[in-house]
Design an enzyme around this catalytic site. Structure first.
Site, PDB file in Angstrom:
ATOM      1  CE  LYS B  84      -3.783   2.146   2.642  1.00  0.00           C
ATOM      2  NZ  LYS B  84      -4.590   2.073   3.881  1.00  0.00           N
ATOM      3  CB  SER B 159      -7.866   3.899   2.944  1.00  0.00           C
ATOM      4  OG  SER B 159      -7.005   3.280   3.889  1.00  0.00           O
ATOM      5  CB  SER B 183      -8.102   1.249   6.080  1.00  0.00           C
ATOM      6  OG  SER B 183      -8.740   2.493   5.969  1.00  0.00           O
TER       7      SER B 183
END
Lengths: 98, 501
Positions: B84, B159, B183
């Site tokens: 990420k 996210s 997330s």
């Protein structure tokens, strides 16, 4: 809880955020609605409840104070928008007296 | 089966036996990315050359190991994975999904990235995220929105939506994500993969670009629970660079996975079955509970009475911490700097005004307000006190039972754009995940069914540092159900769901 435009501008100043006029109005409406929602917390009696700042249970983690190599200055400055003589460079903070 | 569809565990066996090479495996995943990422859009940065170099190095280690009979190899050696884009990667741009860090090239690796490198993983690239991990759909990314591989017109969740979609679509065999309020787990649920949020302190946060420091934790996205156990084992453990990373021994999570769950006590809190949630989500979780009972678990009701307060508590504490953490973006040390300014404060204000997107500004404003003179006690301190009550709910419930089972999100993935203009509606998609971060304990989201062709997720929540327990329960359920074997269709709208009718 309706915020005023002045209050929004004051918060933006504290947060060091330049906002456009339309952003101020937009955030005024949205933050007012969100803060309204938050008032539900006032329903709970917390007079005798201690606050939780973190959950790790760790306090004052110390390590031996030994000198270790840090990143080279060149690497640290590599991402700086402006630099000079091995330092970060910023616009004037205090003007010279006339 | 295509190479890119393998689980980490199966790929690892083939690599060790020399039936495939890490370069072949990596090339297969890169080819997959080239073929479909223009539709799914998982990656902000691709590093194919670096990946092939890392794969070649892994092949070298694998060859040597076969010659010497060495069998204590890392399970991640030669496995192509994604990271990420809020985790620092030395020499590879790390944007946090923000314009303000568009050109930021970290001078060091996050501890989790360094550990994966030491384990010999192959880094494919950096995945899309809501800006600074603030969001539930990737729509807050400053660059583009990732599409859900099960229906390209829907969000992947957020996210860590880029990581979840990449794992679901075969564009990575596993991925790192981060979880501050759900997330990792919510996008895992929307994309039909496994998402693990470890206990606060289980995994180092060093090099994770800070959002809310008392809540942030690095987590994993994988296609199976066993892969999750492998990945957690590689990244967990104390770190001299993060004083909040706990000095708690890391067990062999894979070894602890097997064994039945007879007699395991599972609590079901009523508060997580609320009016307004998708009835098919509730039905799927209820069916899973019946299945777990059939596997020998003892299911009983428990109560987490302060659940409804998690949302307001979270959206005061997280923005308050964010407003402090994001003060570092001032146009001086790194990142975007507003041009043509004459004075320091003007540089700071204009840089932030021009560099941050709407959601980040909204949260900085909310957090600054909650911390400001006259409002600190009524908002921030009040939220911290209610956080104590939420934490105590978990402690009390988990004294009686070994784990809790709850839905991951009240709905399946929603259409792109559906909630983009209403922050409160968007925040509501996290109501079942926020409490866990406030309590600081661990949870894993796993697939438990489909609603009109879209994946449904449920969470197994456990005691602090009891990752082995929730992994074992999740693994037992997974092995007894078919959900993890379904593959997304990469179609759009109704067409994608017609296949499932």
């Amino acid at each position: 809880m309706a915020l005023t435009r002045q209050e929004v501008a004051h918060i933006a100043d504290l947060a060091k955020l330049s906002l456009t006029e339309s952003e101020v109005e937009h955030f005024r409406e949205q933050l007012s609605a969100i803060l309204d929602y938050m008032t539900m917390l006032q329903r709970i009696d917390t007079e005798h409840v201690a606050p939780t700042a973190q959950v790790s249970g760790i306090s004052n983690a110390a390590r031996p104070d030994v000198v270790r190599p840090a990143l080279p200055v060149e690497d640290v400055l590599a991402n700086a928008p402006a630099r000079k003589d091995g330092y970060f460079c910023v616009p004037p903070v205090l003007e010279e007296a006339p | 089966m295509q190479l890119y569809e393998l689980t980490i565990r199966d790929a690892q066996r083939l690599l060790r036996r020399g039936e495939i090479s890490a370069v072949e495996l990596t090339q297969a995943v890169i080819d997959r990315i080239v073929a479909i990422d223009n539709r799914v859009r998982c990656y902000l940065t691709l590093t194919p050359e670096l990946a092939l170099e890392m794969a070649a190095a892994a092949d070298e280690r694998l060859r040597n190991a076969r010659q010497t009979g060495e069998d204590r190899l890392s399970p991640l050696l030669g496995i192509p994975m994604a990271v990420k884009d809020v985790l620092c990667t030395e020499g590879v741009v790390t944007t946090c999904g923000s314009r303000i860090l568009e050109d930021f090239v970290p001078p060091y690796d996050a501890t989790v990235v360094a550990r994966l490198k030491a384990a010999g993983f192959v880094m494919l690239g950096k995945t899309n995220t809501d800006e600074f991990a603030m969001g539930s759909s990737t729509e807050n990314s400053a660059y583009f929105t990732t599409h859900n591989p099960w229906d390209l017109e829907r969000v992947p969740g957020g996210s860590s939506g880029g990581s979840a979609a990449a794992v679901a679509a075969g564009e990575a065999m596993g991925a790192l994500g981060t979880d501050t309020g759900g997330s990792v787990r919510q996008p895992a649920s929307f994309c039909g993969v496994v998402g693990l949020k470890p206990t606060y302190g289980r995994v180092s946060r060093y090099g994770l670009v800070a959002f809310a420091s008392s809540l942030d934790q690095v987590g994993t996205l994988t296609r199976t629970v066993a892969d999750s156990a492998l990945l957690l084992g590689a990244i967990a453990g104390a770190d001299p660079c993060d004083s909040t990373a706990a000095q708690v021994p890391v067990p062999d999570y894979l070894a602890e996975l097997e064994g039945d769950i007879r007699g395991v006590r599972i609590g079901v809190p009523d508060e997580y079955f609320v009016p307004g949630m998708d009835p098919e989500v509730e039905a799927a979780v209820r069916r899973a509970l019946v299945q777990l009972e059939a596997l020998g678990a003892i299911v009983e009701p428990v109560s987490l009475p302060h659940t409804e307060y998690a949302l307001p508590v979270y959206y005061l504490i997280a923005p308050a911490e964010a407003s402090a953490n994001l003060a570092r973006y001032d146009g001086v040390k790194y990142g975007y700097a507003a041009p043509d300014v004459g004075e320091l404060w003007e540089l700071c204000k204009r840089t932030r005004g021009e560099g941050f997107g709407a959601e980040v500004k909204r949260r900085i404003m909310l957090g600054t307000y909650a911390l400001s003179a006259g409002y600190y006690d009524a908002y921030y301190r009040k939220a911290q006190k209610v956080r104590t009550l939420i934490r105590q709910d978990f402690e009390q419930a988990l004294e009686r039972v070994d784990a809790l089972i709850v839905p991951t999100s009240p709905t399946v993935a929603f259409p792109i754009g559906a909630r983009a203009d209403d922050p409160l509606q968007m925040y509501l998609s996290d109501i079942f995940t926020l409490s866990l971060n406030l309590a600081g304990t661990c949870g894993i989201a796993i697939p438990c069914g489909f609603s009109q062709g879209l994946p449904i997720g449920m969470q197994v929540l456990g005691r602090p540092f009891a990752e082995a327990t929730i992994l074992r329960i999740a693994h037992a359920y997974e092995q007894a159900t078919p959900w993890h074997t379904s593959k997304p269709t990469l179609k759009r709208g109704l067409e994608s769901r017609a296949d499932h009718e």
